[in-house]
Design an enzyme around this catalytic site. Structure first.
Site, mmCIF file in Angstrom:
data_model
loop_
_atom_site.group_PDB
_atom_site.id
_atom_site.type_symbol
_atom_site.label_atom_id
_atom_site.label_comp_id
_atom_site.label_asym_id
_atom_site.label_seq_id
_atom_site.Cartn_x
_atom_site.Cartn_y
_atom_site.Cartn_z
ATOM 1 N N CYS A 6 83.921 18.435 -10.452
ATOM 2 C CA CYS A 6 84.703 17.300 -10.962
ATOM 3 C C CYS A 6 84.109 16.828 -12.293
ATOM 4 O O CYS A 6 82.986 17.206 -12.673
ATOM 5 C CB CYS A 6 84.722 16.171 -9.938
ATOM 6 S SG CYS A 6 83.206 15.201 -9.889
ATOM 7 N N CYS B 135 79.261 13.705 -4.566
ATOM 8 C CA CYS B 135 79.522 15.145 -4.591
ATOM 9 C C CYS B 135 78.233 15.938 -4.362
ATOM 10 O O CYS B 135 77.121 15.450 -4.620
ATOM 11 C CB CYS B 135 80.070 15.550 -5.956
ATOM 12 S SG CYS B 135 81.718 14.944 -6.325
ATOM 13 N N CYS C 145 80.583 15.130 -12.217
ATOM 14 C CA CYS C 145 79.478 16.086 -12.033
ATOM 15 C C CYS C 145 79.248 16.887 -13.311
ATOM 16 O O CYS C 145 78.103 17.165 -13.680
ATOM 17 C CB CYS C 145 79.753 17.011 -10.856
ATOM 18 S SG CYS C 145 79.651 16.150 -9.277
ATOM 19 N N GLU D 85 77.095 18.470 -6.092
ATOM 20 C CA GLU D 85 76.364 18.778 -7.328
ATOM 21 C C GLU D 85 75.414 17.645 -7.696
ATOM 22 O O GLU D 85 74.247 17.865 -8.026
ATOM 23 C CB GLU D 85 77.342 19.003 -8.492
ATOM 24 C CG GLU D 85 78.286 20.174 -8.313
ATOM 25 C CD GLU D 85 79.582 19.835 -7.584
ATOM 26 O OE1 GLU D 85 79.571 18.940 -6.701
ATOM 27 O OE2 GLU D 85 80.608 20.454 -7.897
ATOM 28 N N GLU E 286 80.021 11.821 2.375
ATOM 29 C CA GLU E 286 81.135 10.871 2.269
ATOM 30 C C GLU E 286 80.847 9.575 3.007
ATOM 31 O O GLU E 286 79.921 9.499 3.832
ATOM 32 C CB GLU E 286 82.421 11.539 2.789
ATOM 33 C CG GLU E 286 82.780 12.756 1.933
ATOM 34 C CD GLU E 286 84.103 13.405 2.312
ATOM 35 O OE1 GLU E 286 84.695 13.037 3.349
ATOM 36 O OE2 GLU E 286 84.537 14.286 1.545
ATOM 37 N N ASN F 298 78.020 17.478 -0.302
ATOM 38 C CA ASN F 298 78.737 16.208 -0.453
ATOM 39 C C ASN F 298 78.529 15.319 0.765
ATOM 40 O O ASN F 298 78.479 15.785 1.908
ATOM 41 C CB ASN F 298 80.230 16.421 -0.761
ATOM 42 C CG ASN F 298 80.970 17.265 0.231
ATOM 43 O OD1 ASN F 298 80.432 18.207 0.796
ATOM 44 N ND2 ASN F 298 82.232 16.944 0.450
HETATM 45 N N1 THU Z 1 83.440 17.305 -4.052
HETATM 46 C C1 THU Z 1 82.217 17.826 -4.356
HETATM 47 O O1 THU Z 1 81.244 17.633 -3.636
HETATM 48 N N2 THU Z 1 82.121 18.566 -5.477
HETATM 49 C C2 THU Z 1 83.166 18.910 -6.276
HETATM 50 O O2 THU Z 1 82.970 19.618 -7.258
HETATM 51 C C3 THU Z 1 84.506 18.435 -5.981
HETATM 52 C C4 THU Z 1 84.616 17.472 -4.872
HETATM 53 C C5 THU Z 1 83.565 16.538 -2.808
HETATM 54 C C6 THU Z 1 83.771 15.062 -2.966
HETATM 55 C C7 THU Z 1 84.448 14.725 -1.665
HETATM 56 O O3 THU Z 1 83.457 14.535 -0.677
HETATM 57 C C8 THU Z 1 85.246 15.972 -1.323
HETATM 58 O O4 THU Z 1 84.667 17.022 -2.082
HETATM 59 C C9 THU Z 1 86.728 15.881 -1.619
HETATM 60 O O5 THU Z 1 86.947 15.493 -2.917
#
Ligand code: THU
Length: 159
Positions: free
Chosen positions: A111, A72, A114, A74, A63, A61
């Site tokens: 999520c 994310c 994804c 994935e 940000e 991920n």
């Molecule tokens: N996140 C992911 O990378 N994958 C997931 O399946 C759930 C959430 C990340 C997004 C964000 O950077 C952090 O986790 C918090 O939501």
């Protein structure tokens, strides 16, 4: 009125019950958490894909201060694989996540956005993607991303 019951198949395996190639993929996802840029959530997610020819592609991920601009793990992995190897279907995805206390006990579950993208990959290549969701308690194993998304929308929904 008719009640429709939907069911999905999920197997919970200890990590040492996985095949060698699945275990390796989970370990790559765990390693990929170190590539996360999670300055805001401090939640570090790693994803590892195994493509049809055995190539492994990772993602983490990423940000941004403007939250919706992040991505994310994935989708980072999937879009990277699609950009580099558009002809190769994704055979499997492993996902792992940690916070400041370490890897989560309960398996990480992707999520909705994804899940939709994973489903789109299955639709594109007309083949199932195995899903391995890591937690220190065990690994949820699903044979298809579609098991994560009952009553889903894909290209066939528009026919
Ligand atoms: N996140 C992911 O990378 N994958 C997931 O399946 C759930 C959430 C990340 C997004 C964000 O950077 C952090 O986790 C918090 O939501």
């Amino acid at each position: 009125m008719k009640e429709i019951k939907l069911h999905i198949n999920v197997v919970l395996n200890a990590i040492d019950e996985l095949s060698l190639e699945d275990r390796e993929l989970v370990e790559k996802a765990m390693e990929a958490t170190d590539s996360a840029y999670a300055e805001y959530s401090h939640f570090y997610v790693g994803a590892a894909l195994r493509l049809s020819d055995g190539t492994i592609v990772i993602g983490a991920n990423q940000e941004n201060a403007a939250f919706p601009s992040g991505l994310c793990a994935e989708r980072s992995a999937i879009f990277s694989a699609q950009s580099q190897f558009p002809q190769r279907p994704v055979a499997a995805i492993a996902i792992a996540a940690k916070n400041e206390n370490g890897f989560l006990a309960k398996p990480i579950t992707p999520c909705g956005a994804c899940r939709q993208v994973m489903l789109g990959i299955e639709d594109r290549y007309k083949c199932h993607m195995k899903v391995l969701l890591y937690g220190t308690d065990g690994v949820y194993c699903l044979n298809s991303a579609s098991d994560l998304m009952p009553l889903s929308f894909d290209a066939s929904s528009m026919l």
